[in-house]
Design an enzyme around this catalytic site. Structure first.
Site, short mmCIF file in Angstrom:
data_model
loop_
_atom_site.label_atom_id
_atom_site.label_comp_id
_atom_site.label_asym_id
_atom_site.label_seq_id
_atom_site.Cartn_x
_atom_site.Cartn_y
_atom_site.Cartn_z
N GLN A 101 17.07 -29.03 -7.84
CA GLN A 101 16.36 -30.31 -7.92
C GLN A 101 14.99 -30.00 -7.56
O GLN A 101 14.40 -29.45 -6.52
CB GLN A 101 16.79 -31.36 -7.03
CG GLN A 101 16.27 -32.79 -7.03
CD GLN A 101 16.68 -33.50 -5.92
OE1 GLN A 101 16.28 -33.63 -4.88
NE2 GLN A 101 17.51 -34.51 -6.30
N TYR A 172 10.64 -40.85 -3.22
CA TYR A 172 9.52 -40.02 -3.57
C TYR A 172 8.83 -40.34 -4.80
O TYR A 172 8.65 -41.37 -5.43
CB TYR A 172 10.41 -38.60 -3.74
CG TYR A 172 10.91 -38.29 -2.31
CD1 TYR A 172 10.08 -37.73 -1.49
CD2 TYR A 172 12.24 -38.03 -2.35
CE1 TYR A 172 10.88 -37.06 -0.18
CE2 TYR A 172 13.09 -37.57 -1.00
CZ TYR A 172 12.11 -37.05 -0.09
OH TYR A 172 12.66 -36.80 1.11
N ARG A 220 17.61 -37.48 -11.33
CA ARG A 220 18.15 -38.47 -10.35
C ARG A 220 17.39 -39.88 -10.30
O ARG A 220 16.16 -39.82 -10.03
CB ARG A 220 18.30 -37.76 -9.04
CG ARG A 220 18.95 -38.37 -7.75
CD ARG A 220 19.41 -37.74 -6.62
NE ARG A 220 20.77 -38.05 -6.58
CZ ARG A 220 21.31 -37.79 -5.07
NH1 ARG A 220 20.58 -37.51 -4.41
NH2 ARG A 220 22.48 -38.00 -4.91
N GLY A 313 28.66 -36.04 -0.49
CA GLY A 313 27.70 -35.35 0.37
C GLY A 313 27.98 -35.04 1.76
O GLY A 313 28.10 -33.86 2.18
N ARG A 314 27.99 -36.03 2.62
CA ARG A 314 28.05 -35.99 3.86
C ARG A 314 29.18 -35.54 4.36
O ARG A 314 29.38 -34.81 5.33
CB ARG A 314 27.77 -37.14 4.50
CG ARG A 314 26.58 -38.03 4.28
CD ARG A 314 25.36 -37.35 4.89
NE ARG A 314 24.31 -37.22 3.81
CZ ARG A 314 23.11 -36.82 3.96
NH1 ARG A 314 22.89 -36.42 5.23
NH2 ARG A 314 21.91 -36.91 3.13
#
Length: 332
Positions: A101, A172, A220, A313-314
């Site tokens: 990424q 971002y 994304r 993810g987590r």
């Protein structure tokens, strides 16, 4: 066969199942952004056994002025390529595919790494991780950033990865352009959704020129700001359709100005409302990430056609055996 275990092959990328490890910042790189042994060990541990079909590497900065935080991974220089090859080889050896990424922080650059952040407009970042007012980018500076994305994508390919992901989520820079909360420009890079994604379409075109037609390009998309004055669902769908037309191979759905979680949401697959509508509109595969912690929920989200791939993810961050246990549970 369980939905999560179904293979996928679109001619560009061949994946053994529908399980994705999404990008999660580790802050394990050296100060200059180079690959450390800690990063190699981390991804080696997470990819052991190849139970995760696709691992998306944490966001890497495309230029020094686009760095987000201390010890962030870098893709900003050709001298990094050989070290990055070590990372792609480790993940391949373990039996998974790997995508990098690439990102520019824009106004979300932390104070300790950038005291002069930039953005589409002079508006404080809504995530409030920094208190510095960004300076509005000029058109020439936008062109430079697009070129940095292009060069970075070329490095990703040279380093042996299986694809590149353009980051436009979690507030971002590219996400700052798409969101009406942070983009108040009066030129062609602002205004309606087509103006606000002009930079995205130019980045996609530049990246595609760098990597060729056969190299997978993913984007994304922060498909909701979780705010009444933020990105609308209709605009998120229109953006995804435009990205598909521009040549993106896959769209990876997450949050925008809200970050990677939704307020007041306990259900697994936070962003399934957005991913479902986008999946209905586009023909390319859709990845959904957000609070998925058990394989039964992942299976249900795929069965209900909320997405084509599920990012976990987590749960994988906490337990490196999560993917192995999930795959074995579904096989039985």
């Amino acid at each position: 066969m369980a939905y999560l275990l179904k293979p996928f092959n679109n001619g560009k990328i061949n994946l053994k199942n529908r399980l994705v490890m999404p990008p999660m910042a580790t802050a394990k790189a050296y100060n200059d952004g180079r690959i450390s042994q800690d990063i190699l060990n981390y991804y080696d541990e997470k990819s052991k056994g190849g139970y995760i079909s696709l691992i998306i590497i944490e966001h890497s900065f495309i230029s020094e002025d686009g760095k987000a935080s201390l010890n962030q991974l870098s893709i900003a220089d050709d001298s990094l390529i050989n070290d990055l090859k070590k990372l792609s080889k480790i993940i391949h050896k373990n039996g998974s595919k790997a995508v990098m990424q690439i990102n520019h922080a824009g106004s979300l650059a932390r104070n300790e790494v950038n005291e002069n952040p930039v953005g589409p407009s002079a508006i404080l970042n809504p995530r409030k991780l920094t208190g510095i007012m960004p300076r509005e980018l000029t058109k020439d500076e936008i062109k430079e950033i697009i070129n940095s994305f292009k060069k970075s994508a070329s490095r990703v390919k040279e380093a042996g990865f299986d694809g590149v992901e353009i980051h436009s989520a979690h507030s971002y820079l590219l996400n700052q352009f798409i969101s009406p909360m942070t983009n108040k420009r009066n030129d062609e890079y602002g205004g309606n959704i087509q103006g606000r994604i002009k930079i995205h379409l130019e980045v996609i075109k530049a990246v595609r020129e760098a990597v060729g037609e056969e190299f997978p390009v993913v984007i994304r998309l922060g498909a909701t700001d979780d705010n009444t004055v933020g990105l609308t669902l209709d605009d998120a769908v229109e953006a995804a359709l435009s990205f598909e037309k521009a040549g993106v191979d896959m769209v990876d759905i997450s949050g925008g100005m809200c970050g990677y979680i939704l307020q007041n949401s306990n259900e697994q697959g936070y962003f399934s409302t957005q991913s479902y509508e986008i999946k209905k509109a586009v023909k390319i595969p859709v990845i959904l990430t957000g609070g998925v912690t058990d394989p039964v929920s992942a299976e249900r989200l795929l069965e209900d056609e909320k997405a084509d791939f599920i990012g976990v993810g987590r749960a994988i961050l906490k337990d490196s055996l999560w993917a192995k246990n999930a795959v074995e549970k579904l096989r039985n």
